[in-house]
Design a protein around this motif. Structure first.
Motif, PDB file in Angstrom:
ATOM      1  N   GLU A  33       0.832  -1.216   0.000  1.00 54.81           N
ATOM      2  CA  GLU A  33       0.000   0.000   0.000  1.00 54.81           C
ATOM      3  C   GLU A  33       0.864   1.263   0.000  1.00 54.81           C
ATOM      4  OE1 GLU A  33      -2.409  -0.885   3.355  1.00 54.81           O
ATOM      5  OE2 GLU A  33      -3.390  -2.516   2.280  1.00 54.81           O
ATOM      6  N   ASN A  34       1.788   1.300  -0.949  1.00 57.40           N
ATOM      7  CA  ASN A  34       2.677   2.450  -1.142  1.00 57.40           C
ATOM      8  C   ASN A  34       3.609   2.731   0.027  1.00 57.40           C
ATOM      9  OD1 ASN A  34       1.716   2.997  -3.723  1.00 57.40           O
ATOM     10  ND2 ASN A  34      -0.032   4.157  -2.859  1.00 57.40           N
ATOM     11  N   GLU A  35       3.737   1.790   0.930  1.00 57.82           N
ATOM     12  CA  GLU A  35       4.622   2.004   2.076  1.00 57.82           C
ATOM     13  C   GLU A  35       5.703   0.931   2.094  1.00 57.82           C
ATOM     14  OE1 GLU A  35       4.021   2.456   6.553  1.00 57.82           O
ATOM     15  OE2 GLU A  35       2.073   2.986   5.700  1.00 57.82           O
TER      16      GLU A  35
END
Ligand code: GAP
Length: 445
Positions: free
Chosen positions: A333-335
């Motif tokens: 999730e983009n992390e």
């Protein structure tokens, strides 16, 4: 160590792993408050669980699942004659040299060129240095009271050979396995928990008929068996290889040794050794103790001393390898996240329980679920911060499963069960959780 080092399959470095181990309570330097004690380490709350699981994985496969291996837990102190008989007093030495300029100390067999690797200075003549730690048994510190801290667990097994034969109705071939601390006053310690002065070993002495065909068969068997064990519990096949010792590297007791070598971030190095010890140890102990130490072969109606195949692995070194190969960095999730992709059987914590919200009865329900799960598995509870942050915290220590209590739980007693690696979630009834998680961990696989 070999020169040819192919790239490893993940982004780990020793520095990254050491930092993670300290930050999350896997491994701390011993006596940290006093500035440490030369390459000695303590295992924190998560390290101790990982260590227990590595030993459990070894014990199950080497003892519990077999009919031909028995367990033993012998003392660290042995009669001092043990080490005369085993020739550790004479032969368990490393050649030591000192630099005359910077005073640094090296193992002569680990340097080339005859000059100090640190400053280029002249070196002293090599002298042999015995690796056994000495102390005294009882209050009088004289030569009659000298005892040694064992440098291998193996001798306790040989010293109990007669007890095994007399009390356990064993038939060849059979093995005796033991896990315990060993101590070596290593001249150079290096690479975190790779080589330390106090460490734990998992060793098994497998006694076979004194016959070259029988010996060759079981030697090949144990080299393969041990290789496959490491793969089964999570090492990358490309990071593991077999290497036969050249005749000039063999230990004094060995007529043939295969090392299982692992590709560490610092290059190929020993992980485990499988050695042919013949009847060397039983012959020596028979000579020094005056006891017979033979086995009566009912079929052949004859007595002899069996030969031995010995797989010997360091617990700490195995942990290092499992951590190095479990380490991964990816993006969820983009992390960015660090994730230890431990085999679930080795993971320190098996499952974490989270209330999605800190209200609506969810924390109380989550604590009740934790109380059910912790009777079966090492279980964590976390209600601090966003659910994404909480998942990341557990990913970083390799927790394979996460149970989240949400508003639906309050209605139908189901929870979401999240998988560390795929991050996929499934809905499971609380009443089935123990069974579902136990199946996923799969100890009996
Ligand atoms: N009984 C045979 C024996 O002790 P070894 O090759 O000297 O053989 C077996 O040791 C294993 O024990 C090694 O392959 C390694 O995994 C571990 N080991 C040995 N010395 C160690 C040390 N100083 N620190 C950590 N592990 C060590």
């Amino acid at each position: 160590m070999s020169d040819e080092n192919p790239p490893r399959k993940n982004a780990v470095t020793m520095e990254k792993l050491i930092n993670l181990c300290k930050r999350r309570g896997l491994v701390f330097p011993t006596s940290d408050i006093y500035g440490g004690l030369g390459s000695t380490f303590d295992y924190g709350p998560l390290g101790v669980e990982l260590k227990r699981n590595v030993k459990e994985a070894w014990w199950r496969e080497m003892v519990q699942y077999r009919a031909d291996v028995l367990g033993l837990d012998s003392a660290i102190f042995q009669h001092p004659k043990t080490w005369e008989a085993s020739q550790h007093l004479q032969n368990f030495t490393d050649p030591l040299v000192d630099c005359k300029v910077c005073k640094h100390r090296f193992r002569a067999d680990k340097i080339s060129g005859g000059k100090c690797p640190d400053c280029g200075g002249e070196l002293t003549e090599a002298r042999n240095f015995n690796l056994m730690f000495k102390t005294f048994l009882g209050p009088v510190e004289d030569s009659a009271a000298v005892v040694y801290l064992r440098p291998e667990t193996a001798q306790g097994i040989f010293a109990n050979f007669q007890n095994m034969v007399d009390t356990q109705r064993v038939k060849l071939p059979f093995g005796v396995a033991q896990i315990g601390k060993s101590f070596r006053n290593e001249i150079t310690t290096e690479n975190f928990i790779f080589r330390t002065r106090e460490f734990e070993q998992m060793e098994m002495e497998f006694f076979v008929k004194p016959d070259v065909t029988e010996e060759a068969k079981w030697y090949a068997y144990w080299v393969d068996f041990r290789f496959n064990w490491h793969i089964k519990y999570g090492l990358e096949p490309e990071h593991l290889r077999r290497r036969e010792h050249a005749s000039d590297e063999l230990s004094h007791y060995s007529s043939g040794t295969t090392d299982l070598e692992f590709l560490y971030p610092f290059g190929w190095g020993e992980l485990e050794g499988i050695a042919k010890r013949g009847s060397f140890d039983l012959d020596q102990h028979a000579k020094f103790s005056g006891k017979d130490l033979t086995y009566f072969d009912e079929d052949a109606k004859t007595r002899y001393r069996p030969w031995v195949i010995e797989p010997a692995l360091g617990v700490d070194r195995a942990m290092l390898c499992f951590m190095l190969d479990a380490y991964d960095e990816d993006v969820v999730e983009n992390e960015a996240r660090i994730v230890l992709r431990f085999d679930p059987r080795l993971a320190p914590i098996k499952v974490a329980v989270y209330p999605l919200l800190r209200k609506g009865g969810q924390p109380e329900k989550a604590i009740a679920v934790r109380e059910i799960l912790q009777r079966h598995f090492m279980t964590a509870y976390d209600q601090a911060g966003s659910i994404g942050r909480r998942y990341r915290r557990q990913d970083e220590i390799g927790t394979p499963y996460g149970v989240t209590i949400d508003h639906q739980t309050m209605e139908d007693d189901t929870v979401t069960l999240r998988d560390r690696d795929s991050t996929a979630q499934e809905r499971v009834a609380i009443g089935r959780l123990v069974e579902v998680i136990r199946d996923k961990i799969g100890w009996t696989r």
